[in-house]
Structures are given as C-alpha cells and as structure tokens.
Write a protein that holds these residues in place. Structure first.
Motif, short mmCIF file in Angstrom:
data_model
loop_
_atom_site.label_atom_id
_atom_site.label_comp_id
_atom_site.label_asym_id
_atom_site.label_seq_id
_atom_site.Cartn_x
_atom_site.Cartn_y
_atom_site.Cartn_z
N TYR A 109 0.81 -1.22 0.00
CA TYR A 109 0.00 0.00 0.00
C TYR A 109 0.85 1.28 0.00
O TYR A 109 0.31 2.39 -0.08
CB TYR A 109 -0.97 0.02 1.18
N GLU A 110 2.17 1.13 0.09
CA GLU A 110 3.05 2.29 0.04
C GLU A 110 4.24 2.00 -0.87
O GLU A 110 4.55 0.85 -1.16
CB GLU A 110 3.59 2.63 1.43
N LEU A 133 5.08 7.03 0.81
CA LEU A 133 3.77 7.62 0.56
C LEU A 133 2.84 6.57 -0.02
O LEU A 133 3.30 5.59 -0.64
CB LEU A 133 3.88 8.80 -0.40
N PRO A 134 1.52 6.75 0.12
CA PRO A 134 0.55 5.81 -0.47
C PRO A 134 0.70 5.72 -2.00
O PRO A 134 1.16 6.66 -2.65
CB PRO A 134 -0.79 6.42 -0.08
N LEU A 135 0.29 4.59 -2.54
CA LEU A 135 0.54 4.29 -3.95
C LEU A 135 -0.24 5.15 -4.93
O LEU A 135 0.11 5.19 -6.12
CB LEU A 135 0.22 2.82 -4.22
N HIS A 136 -1.28 5.84 -4.47
CA HIS A 136 -2.06 6.66 -5.42
C HIS A 136 -1.45 8.04 -5.65
O HIS A 136 -1.90 8.77 -6.53
CB HIS A 136 -3.50 6.81 -4.94
N ILE A 137 -0.42 8.39 -4.88
CA ILE A 137 0.12 9.75 -4.95
C ILE A 137 1.31 9.82 -5.91
O ILE A 137 2.36 9.26 -5.66
CB ILE A 137 0.55 10.25 -3.55
N SER A 158 -10.13 -0.99 -2.73
CA SER A 158 -11.28 -1.17 -1.83
C SER A 158 -11.06 -0.47 -0.50
O SER A 158 -12.03 -0.15 0.20
CB SER A 158 -11.54 -2.66 -1.61
N HIS A 159 -9.80 -0.24 -0.14
CA HIS A 159 -9.49 0.47 1.11
C HIS A 159 -8.96 1.87 0.85
O HIS A 159 -8.35 2.49 1.71
CB HIS A 159 -8.47 -0.33 1.94
N PHE A 160 -9.17 2.35 -0.38
CA PHE A 160 -8.64 3.64 -0.80
C PHE A 160 -9.24 4.77 0.05
O PHE A 160 -10.46 4.90 0.18
CB PHE A 160 -8.97 3.87 -2.28
N LYS A 161 -8.36 5.55 0.64
CA LYS A 161 -8.78 6.71 1.41
C LYS A 161 -8.17 7.96 0.80
O LYS A 161 -7.00 7.97 0.40
CB LYS A 161 -8.33 6.58 2.87
N ILE A 162 -8.97 9.00 0.73
CA ILE A 162 -8.47 10.25 0.17
C ILE A 162 -7.40 10.83 1.08
O ILE A 162 -7.64 11.11 2.25
CB ILE A 162 -9.61 11.26 -0.01
N GLU A 163 -6.21 10.93 0.54
CA GLU A 163 -5.11 11.54 1.28
C GLU A 163 -4.45 12.55 0.36
O GLU A 163 -3.76 12.19 -0.59
CB GLU A 163 -4.09 10.50 1.73
N LEU A 164 -4.70 13.82 0.60
CA LEU A 164 -4.21 14.87 -0.28
C LEU A 164 -2.84 15.34 0.18
O LEU A 164 -2.71 16.02 1.20
CB LEU A 164 -5.20 16.05 -0.32
#
Length: 251
Positions: A109-110, A133-137, A158-164
């Motif tokens: 996840y990171e 950092l999380p993988l979506h950033i 499925s566990h994606f949380k918005i982290e700006l």
C-alpha cells in the motif's frame, strides 16, 4: 548448448506457474514442448533427482523443485534492485540532467524511495531517501499500483482513502481507476504537483520475479516538462527498467 540441456531448460521454463496453475503432467509437458513423451519423462526424473523438479505423489504431476528456490535466494543476494539499478539511474541522469528516483513497493500500500541521483540543474527536485507515501500519490507510486496483480490492486482500491499530499493529488477512486487504466495502456505514469507543488514526474514500473517490484522515475520542475519531454523520458525509462528487471530475474 547440447540438445539434452536445451530440452531440460525448455521443460523448466514450461513448469513456471501461470494462470493459477503450478503443476503439470508429463504428457502435457511433452505436448507443449513438442518432445517425445518417454524422453520428457526421463528428463523430468533426472531433474527431480537433483531437486530442480518435484512430483505430487497423488496426481503424479510435476512442479518446480526446492533447489530452484535456494538458487533464487542466492542469486537475489548477489543482485539487489538498488545495486542493479544504480548504473542505469546514472545513465538517465547524465542524458537528461534531471533527478532520477528508485522506489520499491512496501506492504502493498506504500512505496519507499530507496535511491536517487540528483539533477545538476540549479533549479531541481529533491525528495529524501526513505520517503514513504501511499501508492495513489504521484507518478513514481502510481506506476507501481497500475501494474500490481489484479487482486492486490483491488484490495488497495477497496481500502482507498483520500489523502491529499497537495491540492493536485488524485482525490477520488473513480479518477484513480481511470488513471491506472491509462498507465497500463501506455506503460508509464505522469504527474504534476502531487508530491510537491511546482514539480512533475514521469515513471515506469520495474517488473521482477514476483511481478512489479518498484518504479524508476524522473523528477523535474513543471516548467521543464512538456509533451515532447514526456515522450522522450518515457521511452528512456522503459528501456532502462526493462534491463533492470531482466537482471533481477524478471520476465
């Protein structure tokens, strides 16, 4: 290479787990390889004697043996991804003048930055070694997420949380899914201002024996990245990532 060795290596290659299957019958392997069934069975028995191949005693099917695991561990200790990647990172930096980053996947996840070669420009991007950092950033992490196994990727989503990290960070699951599809289609990721405002990045996955192992990326101030540079950097990174992946045992 002798004919016998060639046949043995062919059978070992066919025994690689794929599409959820890890055991193969001798007749099936003979058909896939185009070998005589008796010859195939004899070679498999010889490989089994030295631990390269094992046999399920219930269904008599063959699978890769424990000695290959031992060899793999020894080979991996000789060729860590950081050691292998460093010369290629220096080549990229010399050719582009920009900062080059190597990230690895951590806990599914990171991603963690484990090595970098800094730009020689006065105006340059800098991120500290060890940054996680999380993988979506940003591109260097989304390049990993896009090429994870479907089940692992779905677990992350499925566990994606918005982290700006910044106002430009992807902030919805729908936008992330669309972006991951685009990354897989073209083979590279691009981002602008997601880790730090004013910066940009282009990154590609590094594929190793366990699938995606990490990413190789170029980081630059936004003002120096245009469509022409993106295309140039993407092709350069793909070429070097493929070489790194081959050296660490990727397909």
């Amino acid at each position: 290479m002798s004919e016998l060795l060639n046949k043995a290596f062919t059978l070992l290659s066919l025994l690689k787990p794929r599409e959820g299957k890890k055991e193969w019958g001798a007749a099936e392997l003979a058909r896939l390889a185009g070998f005589n069934p008796a010859t195939t069975h004899r070679i498999l028995q010889d490989l089994q004697q030295y631990g390269f191949v094992s046999q399920n005693q219930e269904n008599k099917k063959f699978f890769l043996g424990p000695f290959l695991i031992e060899l793999g561990f020894h080979a991996q200790s000789l060729y860590s991804i950081k050691d292998v990647a460093r010369p290629f990172m220096e080549e990229i930096q010399n050719k582009t003048g920009e900062s080059v980053y190597l990230n690895i996947l951590v806990h599914s996840y990171e991603a963690m930055l484990i090595d970098s070669v800094d730009s020689d420009h006065q105006l340059r991007v800098y991120e500290p070694i060890g940054l996680r950092l999380p993988l979506h950033i940003a591109a260097t992490r989304r390049a990993i997420l896009a090429f994870m196994e479907p089940g692992e990727q779905e677990a992350y989503l499925s566990h994606f949380k918005i982290e700006l990290r910044t106002p430009k960070t992807i902030h919805s699951k729908e936008a992330l899914v669309e972006e991951l599809s685009l990354i897989r289609e073209r083979g590279y990721a691009v981002s602008f201002g997601e880790t730090t405002l004013g910066t940009a990045g282009v990154a590609v996955p590094i594929l190793g024996p366990r699938g995606v192992e990490g990413s190789l990326g170029i980081a630059t101030p936004e003002v120096r990245l245009n469509d022409e540079k993106i295309a140039e950097y993407a092709e350069l990174l793909k070429c070097k990532a493929k070489s790194i992946g081959a050296l660490i045992g990727g397909s």
